[in-house]
Design a protein around this motif. Structure first.
Motif, PDB file in Angstrom:
ATOM      1  N   ILE A 188     -10.535  85.249   7.473  1.00 55.66           N
ATOM      2  CA  ILE A 188      -9.302  84.357   6.450  1.00 55.66           C
ATOM      3  C   ILE A 188      -9.927  82.841   5.607  1.00 55.66           C
ATOM      4  CG2 ILE A 188      -9.331  83.286   9.052  1.00 55.66           C
ATOM      5  CD1 ILE A 188      -5.902  83.307   8.443  1.00 55.66           C
ATOM      6  N   ALA A 189      -9.317  82.470   5.213  1.00 53.27           N
ATOM      7  CA  ALA A 189      -8.930  81.342   4.148  1.00 53.27           C
ATOM      8  C   ALA A 189      -9.477  80.717   5.053  1.00 53.27           C
ATOM      9  CB  ALA A 189      -9.184  81.835   2.823  1.00 53.27           C
ATOM     10  N   PHE A 190     -10.126  79.310   4.899  1.00 53.97           N
ATOM     11  CA  PHE A 190      -9.903  78.046   5.798  1.00 53.97           C
ATOM     12  C   PHE A 190      -8.933  77.336   5.006  1.00 53.97           C
ATOM     13  CE2 PHE A 190     -10.766  73.243   6.010  1.00 53.97           C
ATOM     14  CZ  PHE A 190     -10.991  73.288   7.462  1.00 53.97           C
ATOM     15  N   ALA A 191      -8.337  77.457   4.246  1.00 55.01           N
ATOM     16  CA  ALA A 191      -6.673  77.168   2.372  1.00 55.01           C
ATOM     17  C   ALA A 191      -5.075  77.749   4.188  1.00 55.01           C
ATOM     18  CB  ALA A 191      -7.011  77.472   2.227  1.00 55.01           C
ATOM     19  N   GLU A 192      -5.501  78.417   4.359  1.00 56.98           N
ATOM     20  CA  GLU A 192      -4.246  79.456   5.275  1.00 56.98           C
ATOM     21  C   GLU A 192      -4.921  78.110   6.945  1.00 56.98           C
ATOM     22  OE1 GLU A 192      -3.642  83.146   5.071  1.00 56.98           O
ATOM     23  OE2 GLU A 192      -5.548  83.659   3.869  1.00 56.98           O
ATOM     24  N   LEU A 193      -5.660  77.886   7.059  1.00 61.58           N
ATOM     25  CA  LEU A 193      -5.692  77.334   8.831  1.00 61.58           C
ATOM     26  C   LEU A 193      -5.624  75.711   8.698  1.00 61.58           C
ATOM     27  CD1 LEU A 193      -9.189  79.224   9.752  1.00 61.58           C
ATOM     28  CD2 LEU A 193      -6.358  79.723   9.506  1.00 61.58           C
ATOM     29  N   VAL A 194      -6.069  75.320   7.718  1.00 60.83           N
ATOM     30  CA  VAL A 194      -6.517  73.374   7.283  1.00 60.83           C
ATOM     31  C   VAL A 194      -5.576  72.903   7.918  1.00 60.83           C
ATOM     32  CG1 VAL A 194      -5.759  72.929   4.922  1.00 60.83           C
ATOM     33  CG2 VAL A 194      -7.429  70.755   6.500  1.00 60.83           C
ATOM     34  N   ASP A 195      -3.812  73.262   7.327  1.00 67.37           N
ATOM     35  CA  ASP A 195      -2.297  72.348   7.965  1.00 67.37           C
ATOM     36  C   ASP A 195      -2.239  72.629   9.707  1.00 67.37           C
ATOM     37  OD1 ASP A 195      -2.101  70.921   5.450  1.00 67.37           O
ATOM     38  OD2 ASP A 195      -1.091  73.083   4.973  1.00 67.37           O
ATOM     39  N   HIS A 196      -2.902  72.872   9.954  1.00 67.16           N
ATOM     40  CA  HIS A 196      -2.589  73.509  11.599  1.00 67.16           C
ATOM     41  C   HIS A 196      -2.952  72.574  12.279  1.00 67.16           C
ATOM     42  CE1 HIS A 196      -0.014  77.234  10.626  1.00 67.16           C
ATOM     43  NE2 HIS A 196      -0.770  77.491   9.811  1.00 67.16           N
ATOM     44  N   SER A 206     -21.848  68.665  13.940  1.00 69.33           N
ATOM     45  CA  SER A 206     -22.242  69.174  13.650  1.00 69.33           C
ATOM     46  C   SER A 206     -20.985  70.667  12.949  1.00 69.33           C
ATOM     47  CB  SER A 206     -23.536  70.490  13.813  1.00 69.33           C
ATOM     48  OG  SER A 206     -23.537  71.365  14.666  1.00 69.33           O
ATOM     49  N   LEU A 207     -20.996  70.769  13.827  1.00 70.16           N
ATOM     50  CA  LEU A 207     -19.004  71.731  13.338  1.00 70.16           C
ATOM     51  C   LEU A 207     -18.123  70.386  12.961  1.00 70.16           C
ATOM     52  CD1 LEU A 207     -17.762  74.573  13.565  1.00 70.16           C
ATOM     53  CD2 LEU A 207     -17.228  73.575  15.928  1.00 70.16           C
ATOM     54  N   ASP A 208     -18.409  69.918  13.987  1.00 75.73           N
ATOM     55  CA  ASP A 208     -17.049  68.524  13.145  1.00 75.73           C
ATOM     56  C   ASP A 208     -17.519  68.500  12.134  1.00 75.73           C
ATOM     57  OD1 ASP A 208     -14.466  66.257  14.533  1.00 75.73           O
ATOM     58  OD2 ASP A 208     -16.813  65.912  13.174  1.00 75.73           O
ATOM     59  N   ARG A 209     -18.871  68.198  11.977  1.00 76.43           N
ATOM     60  CA  ARG A 209     -18.577  67.438  10.661  1.00 76.43           C
ATOM     61  C   ARG A 209     -18.388  68.038   9.110  1.00 76.43           C
ATOM     62  NH1 ARG A 209     -24.325  66.299  10.271  1.00 76.43           N
ATOM     63  NH2 ARG A 209     -24.195  65.585   8.492  1.00 76.43           N
ATOM     64  N   LEU A 210     -18.814  69.759   9.204  1.00 73.26           N
ATOM     65  CA  LEU A 210     -18.528  70.327   8.621  1.00 73.26           C
ATOM     66  C   LEU A 210     -17.340  70.943   8.529  1.00 73.26           C
ATOM     67  CD1 LEU A 210     -20.196  72.799   7.082  1.00 73.26           C
ATOM     68  CD2 LEU A 210     -20.168  74.947   9.333  1.00 73.26           C
ATOM     69  N   LEU A 211     -16.124  70.831   9.284  1.00 70.40           N
ATOM     70  CA  LEU A 211     -15.039  70.570   9.283  1.00 70.40           C
ATOM     71  C   LEU A 211     -14.369  70.001   8.366  1.00 70.40           C
ATOM     72  CD1 LEU A 211     -14.222  72.479  12.711  1.00 70.40           C
ATOM     73  CD2 LEU A 211     -13.699  74.166  10.732  1.00 70.40           C
ATOM     74  N   ALA A 212     -14.627  68.657   8.513  1.00 68.67           N
ATOM     75  CA  ALA A 212     -14.466  68.002   8.140  1.00 68.67           C
ATOM     76  C   ALA A 212     -14.857  67.616   6.173  1.00 68.67           C
ATOM     77  CB  ALA A 212     -14.646  66.210   9.013  1.00 68.67           C
ATOM     78  N   ASP A 213     -15.281  68.204   6.045  1.00 67.51           N
ATOM     79  CA  ASP A 213     -15.738  68.067   5.210  1.00 67.51           C
ATOM     80  C   ASP A 213     -15.553  68.793   4.264  1.00 67.51           C
ATOM     81  OD1 ASP A 213     -17.840  66.114   5.603  1.00 67.51           O
ATOM     82  OD2 ASP A 213     -19.705  67.457   5.257  1.00 67.51           O
ATOM     83  N   ALA A 214     -15.142  70.589   4.393  1.00 61.95           N
ATOM     84  CA  ALA A 214     -14.439  71.017   4.243  1.00 61.95           C
ATOM     85  C   ALA A 214     -13.038  70.780   3.788  1.00 61.95           C
ATOM     86  CB  ALA A 214     -14.737  72.139   5.250  1.00 61.95           C
ATOM     87  N   ALA A 215     -11.919  70.208   4.644  1.00 62.05           N
ATOM     88  CA  ALA A 215     -11.382  69.332   4.683  1.00 62.05           C
ATOM     89  C   ALA A 215     -11.246  68.547   3.688  1.00 62.05           C
ATOM     90  CB  ALA A 215     -10.217  69.355   5.683  1.00 62.05           C
ATOM     91  N   ARG A 216     -12.117  67.821   3.071  1.00 60.53           N
ATOM     92  CA  ARG A 216     -12.520  67.350   2.362  1.00 60.53           C
ATOM     93  C   ARG A 216     -11.747  67.413   0.695  1.00 60.53           C
ATOM     94  NH1 ARG A 216     -16.488  64.388   4.041  1.00 60.53           N
ATOM     95  NH2 ARG A 216     -15.286  63.580   5.562  1.00 60.53           N
ATOM     96  N   GLU A 217     -13.206  68.634   0.772  1.00 58.80           N
ATOM     97  CA  GLU A 217     -13.588  69.023  -0.299  1.00 58.80           C
ATOM     98  C   GLU A 217     -11.805  69.870  -0.832  1.00 58.80           C
ATOM     99  OE1 GLU A 217     -15.744  70.271  -2.188  1.00 58.80           O
ATOM    100  OE2 GLU A 217     -16.768  68.053  -1.316  1.00 58.80           O
ATOM    101  N   GLY A 218     -10.804  70.033   0.440  1.00 61.06           N
ATOM    102  CA  GLY A 218      -9.438  70.597  -0.987  1.00 61.06           C
ATOM    103  C   GLY A 218      -8.637  69.702  -0.439  1.00 61.06           C
ATOM    104  N   LYS A 220      -7.600  67.340   2.211  1.00 62.28           N
ATOM    105  CA  LYS A 220      -6.988  68.129   2.798  1.00 62.28           C
ATOM    106  C   LYS A 220      -7.880  66.778   4.411  1.00 62.28           C
ATOM    107  CE  LYS A 220      -3.576  71.153   1.688  1.00 62.28           C
ATOM    108  NZ  LYS A 220      -2.394  71.358   1.749  1.00 62.28           N
ATOM    109  N   THR A 221      -6.438  65.822   5.710  1.00 65.42           N
ATOM    110  CA  THR A 221      -6.712  65.902   6.597  1.00 65.42           C
ATOM    111  C   THR A 221      -6.786  66.505   8.165  1.00 65.42           C
ATOM    112  OG1 THR A 221      -6.547  63.708   4.976  1.00 65.42           O
ATOM    113  CG2 THR A 221      -6.896  63.633   7.645  1.00 65.42           C
ATOM    114  N   LEU A 222      -7.887  66.972   8.476  1.00 65.24           N
ATOM    115  CA  LEU A 222      -7.688  67.981   9.922  1.00 65.24           C
ATOM    116  C   LEU A 222      -6.790  66.831  10.604  1.00 65.24           C
ATOM    117  CD1 LEU A 222     -11.271  68.582  11.059  1.00 65.24           C
ATOM    118  CD2 LEU A 222      -9.540  70.060   9.552  1.00 65.24           C
ATOM    119  N   SER A 223      -6.097  67.700  11.595  1.00 67.48           N
ATOM    120  CA  SER A 223      -4.767  67.213  12.604  1.00 67.48           C
ATOM    121  C   SER A 223      -5.044  68.046  13.410  1.00 67.48           C
ATOM    122  CB  SER A 223      -3.198  67.800  12.239  1.00 67.48           C
ATOM    123  OG  SER A 223      -2.538  67.025  12.273  1.00 67.48           O
ATOM    124  N   GLU A 224      -5.813  66.359  14.670  1.00 70.29           N
ATOM    125  CA  GLU A 224      -6.403  66.605  15.694  1.00 70.29           C
ATOM    126  C   GLU A 224      -4.955  66.699  16.468  1.00 70.29           C
ATOM    127  OE1 GLU A 224      -9.656  64.940  16.738  1.00 70.29           O
ATOM    128  OE2 GLU A 224     -11.164  66.957  15.352  1.00 70.29           O
TER     129      GLU A 224
END
Length: 303
Positions: A188-196, A206-218, A220-224
């Protein structure tokens, strides 16, 4: 000048890393007053101030930076000398010091170490579990022979080899709006997940940084909704309904016994590797050579 004191040198590096006398003392299992006294005695002997002290903690001065780098060089040399001397023996005894992330310890590493220990019963295995940044620092300072970490870091000072392939997966409760879309056989594409809303993990990991970088590329801001410090805790919080979560494939066994649904993330950045790293300048002991050979012989890249 008094002889070099390796204990005080390690305390200086620990203070530089933690920025706190209390945390450094706790890590070393000694009193804060003893740490403070060692630093004060060293500063008096050298005639320089090594740390700026404030209510927020301690920070290296420019003189302190120079001294800390010298400490790293000397401690690396001591560690390298130990490795060289180990090779003068029969090769049947020695030590292998590994700095590993939790992802490494939940993947193939335990079984690999069991095989290694069976083949080399005289080699003592010392495992330090820590975040990737700290593992690479331990490697740089000679406190570890090898580090097994994720690939989301700067490895210019290290020699690296692939250790294990891993992928980022998303998980959710069965009543979550995303649940019908999550199938282990269908990325499933990250674009479908990032707004949840999601449960965060390991701030600056490293996983936190990876997800934050992917959101920034789109853009977007992760909603924790909240943040935890372990993968078992993340699974429990996702079960409780605090949001979706992300795990590496090496941790999917934590879903056993739950009713959570999951799917691999489709984006290219989500296909990662664990790497085994060593300092380029460090000599290869017999223990390190045999472990690296076993890693290479048993590594099977994902298709």
């Amino acid at each position: 000048m008094a002889p070099f004191d390796s204990v005080t040198a390690r305390l200086i590096l620990l203070l530089a890393e933690t920025g706190s006398i209390g945390r450094a003392a706790e890590r070393e299992g000694i009193a804060s007053s003893a740490v403070s006294r060692r630093v004060s005695d060293l500063e008096a002997r050298l005639g320089v101030v090594l740390f700026d002290r404030s209510a927020q903690g301690v920070r290296l001065t420019s003189a302190g930076e120079a001294y800390a780098e010298g400490c790293r060089a000397v401690l690396r040399a001591i560690a390298d000398l130990d490795a060289v001397m180990a090779d003068y023996g029969t090769g049947q005894r020695g030590a292998l010091r590994l700095a590993c992330t939790s992802s490494a310890l939940t993947g193939r590493l335990p079984e690999l170490l069991a095989r290694y220990a069976d083949r080399h019963p005289g080699i003592r295995i010392d495992i330090q579990e820590m975040g990737a940044a700290r593992a690479l620092l331990a490697l740089e300072e000679g406190r570890a022979d090898l580090a097994i970490v994720s690939d989301h870091y700067d490895f210019t000072r290290f020699e690296i080899k692939a250790f294990e392939d891993e992928r980022v997966w998303v998980l959710a409760p069965p009543d979550h709006p995303l649940a019908p879309r999550l199938d282990p056989r269908t990325p499933i594409a990250f674009a479908e997940l990032v707004d949840h809303p999601l449960v965060g993990i390991h701030h600056t990991g490293s996983l936190d940084r990876l997800l934050a970088d992917a959101a920034r590329e789109g853009n977007k801001t992760l909603s924790e909704t909240l943040r935890v410090e372990s993968f078992p805790a993340l699974v429990r919080m996702v079960e409780a309904g605090f949001g979706i979560g992300f795990l590496r494939s090496t941790s999917l066994h934590l879903l056993a016994g739950t009713d959570l649904v999951c799917a691999p993330v489709a984006d290219p950045w989500a296909q990662r590797q664990l790497l085994v790293a060593r300092r380029k300048s460090s000599p290869l002991s017999a223990a390190m050579k045999s472990f690296l050979a076993l890693c290479s012989d048993t590594y099977a890249p994902s298709i």
